[in-house]
Structures are given as C-alpha cells and as structure tokens.
Design an enzyme around this catalytic site. Structure first.
Site, PDB file in Angstrom:
ATOM      1  CD  GLU A   1     -16.159   5.845 -13.668  1.00 37.13           C
ATOM      2  OE1 GLU A   1     -16.209   5.347 -12.538  1.00 37.13           O
ATOM      3  OE2 GLU A   1     -16.541   5.241 -14.694  1.00 37.13           O
TER       4      GLU A   1
ATOM      5  CG  HIS B   1     -18.413   2.551 -11.639  1.00 33.57           C
ATOM      6  ND1 HIS B   1     -17.132   2.986 -11.911  1.00 33.57           N
ATOM      7  CD2 HIS B   1     -18.283   1.254 -11.296  1.00 33.57           C
ATOM      8  CE1 HIS B   1     -16.271   1.990 -11.724  1.00 33.57           C
ATOM      9  NE2 HIS B   1     -16.958   0.927 -11.349  1.00 33.57           N
TER      10      HIS B   1
ATOM     11  NE  ARG C   1     -11.775  -0.217 -12.528  1.00 35.61           N
ATOM     12  CZ  ARG C   1     -12.654  -0.889 -11.823  1.00 35.61           C
ATOM     13  NH1 ARG C   1     -13.872  -1.099 -12.325  1.00 35.61           N
ATOM     14  NH2 ARG C   1     -12.364  -1.359 -10.623  1.00 35.61           N
TER      15      ARG C   1
END
Length: 331
Positions: free
Chosen positions: A262, A294, A233
């Site tokens: 993000e 991601h 994360r």
C-alpha cells in the site's frame, strides 16, 4: 518551536493545530515523508510522521543532517522505521502505543457486514435503479463461528461485538486474554481456527513471525464460504495467494483495509494514473471483495487521541523524559 508534520489529512489539520496551540506551532504537509520529501525537514528539530512514511536509513540520515532530533510517529505501528539506524544517529522516536480500539474493531465489523450482505454491490445497483436481489444473499451470523487472530485491545473489542451477535468464539494469540475467555472464547491452534471459523478477523501486529501468517496453506485450510477481514497490517496476508484462491471461486467475502504494497498508493489520488500493481488491480475486481484505504482508525475519537499522545510525546522529548511510547530514547 515549529514542528513539521508530514502526511496530515484535511480532517486532521485543525485538530493538530488546536492540540499544539499554546505550546508550539505546527506546519502541516499533506505529502508523506520519503527520500524525495525528507529535505523539506531541514531546520526542524521535531518531525511528526504518519504510518505510511518511509523512514529507512537514507531518510533518517537526511533528517539528521538537516538537524532533526525527534520523530513523533502518529500511529501504533512502527515497522516503517529503521529503529537501529535511528538509535545510531541519536534520534528520539516516539509512537502512539494506544488509541481507541473500538475504531478499528467497529470498522472490521463494518467490512464483515458489508461483504456478507453485499452492501457495495447493492448500493451500486440502486444508483442505476436496478433493484433486483439476485446475488445479494448473505447469511445470519448468529450461531456461526468467529475466529480472532490476536486478542489484544482491538481483538477483544471485536470479540465483544461477535459475542453480541451470538457467535461462537475461537481465538489464537501468544497469550490468552481473560476478558475474551470470560465471553466464552476458546483458544485453539491456528490450523483449527482456520478450519472451523466462518468469519476470520486479523488483529495481530506485523512482525517477522506474523508476516504472511495468512499464506497459501492457511487460505486452503479455511472454509470455501468463509469471510476474511484484515484491518491490521497488509503484510499479514500473502495477497498473491489470496487472489489465486479468489479466482478459484473460494470465500464468501473478503474485507481488506490494508494491503501489503500500500505504500505509495493508499492515502493518495491515483485515479488518473496507470495501474502498475497487477495484484491490487485484480483484487478490486472481485464483486465480493471490499478494499478500503487504511481508514479503520479514522474516527474523530481515535485521531484526537493520537494527536494528544503525539503532543505529549513531544513534551516528554523536550523534558528529557521517557514513556511507554518511547521506541528509541534520547541519548
């Protein structure tokens, strides 16, 4: 019943439609759930969301007013959902508590090797027919030390690969994983891990206690030529502090698949937009930093598991059942 799914990629769509076939119809949207898009869900009892959805209190109230009663999150993380408000509004919220840990662990190693062996820079050079080796020197990893923060399923998979490379293993977690100990991992305090590790990979969840676990002090404690990888994360790393250290010429390489700001950027095409995030803009200019969008989880195996679990979560909701995936139970 027709289910509305937000944030579905082109690769995911046929898998979603196939998984729900015979049970329910699914309407797939490529837009993410947010305050602007929440009204689209009016009339849908079940909504499926992705990890970059914004399910704050206002979004949840809009969904509730439109008749939504179940949220099926297609991810393990759920820090994007206000669970307290969801419970107050009577939602059932489910997530995917488990999918292939190898997808993320293997991608973490992909980033580690890419920055260690300067793969992106080398590829860009050869596209321009520049075949010089200057600036492309990496290091053998055998005999060096891997530090793993978080030794759950993904951390264990990462550790097994590190063991295969012949690395010394250091770990930190709230509880020791016997499988990692069997591989030769020594559990130590964070400060010792930061100081000793040549490669540090993050595999802890984002909690209040882990937010900015990699802060200025942690970064300063690391070796000047360490490699740092984050596929967990974005909020685990204080990115401004990281940029400051990079500007000072520290670290052999940094691989980031996640970024703390993000939301509203990753998974979207921003190539024609003005860059508003100065920190991200600076981060991607460093030649020994690789930033990806991601995608560590994004293998066919993992996505199929995520979708299969999502289908099961919807079935459980309709049957009034709970499972290990239930975050907020049906009232």
């Amino acid at each position: 019943m027709e289910i509305l799914a937000f944030g579905v990629t082109a690769d995911e769509r046929p898998l979603m439609e196939r998984a729900f076939a015979g049970d329910h119809e699914v309407r797939c949207l490529d837009v993410f759930l947010s305050e602007d898009t929440a009204p689209i869900a009016a009339g849908y009892e079940v909504v499926s969301t992705s990890v970059n959805a914004d399910l704050n209190g206002r979004v949840l109230r809009t969904l509730a007013a439109g008749g939504t009663r179940m949220i099926a999150q297609r991810s393990t993380g759920f820090n994007n959902i206000d669970l307290e408000v969801a419970g107050q509004l009577g939602f059932t919220v489910g997530r995917v508590s488990y999918y292939s840990p190898y997808a993320v662990a293997e991608f973490a190693w992909t980033l580690a090797m890419a920055v260690n062996r300067r793969i992106v820079r080398a590829s860009n050079r050869t596209r321009d027919f520049d075949f010089r080796l200057n600036g492309l020197m990496g290091r053998d990893l055998r005999g060096r030390t891997a530090g793993v923060l978080g030794t759950g399923k993904i951390g264990e998979a990462f550790t097994r690969i590190a063991h295969g490379f012949g690395m010394n293993l250091l770990g930190w977690d709230v509880a020791q994983n016997p499988a990692c100990v069997e591989l030769g991992m020594k559990y130590v305090e964070k400060d010792e891990l930061f100081a000793a590790a040549d490669l540090i990979s993050l595999h802890v969840p984002l909690l209040d206690s882990t937010h900015h676990i990699i802060d200025s002090a942690a970064l300063r404690a690391m070796k000047d030529d360490a490699i740092l990888v984050n596929t967990s994360r974005g909020g685990l790393v204080d990115t401004d502090a990281l940029v400051s250290e990079l500007r000072a010429g520290r670290f052999s390489g940094v691989g980031l698949d996640v970024y703390e700001a993000e939301a509203g950027v990753f998974f979207l095409d921003k190539s024609l937009d003005a860059v508003e995030d100065d920190t991200l803009a600076r981060l991607v200019t460093f030649p020994h930093v690789v930033v990806t969008s991601h995608q560590a989880y994004y293998t066919r195996d993992a996505v199929e598991q995520i979708i299969t679990t999502t289908v099961a979560n919807v079935r459980d909701y309709l049957a009034g059942r709970r499972s290990e995936n239930t975050l907020v139970p049906r009232l």
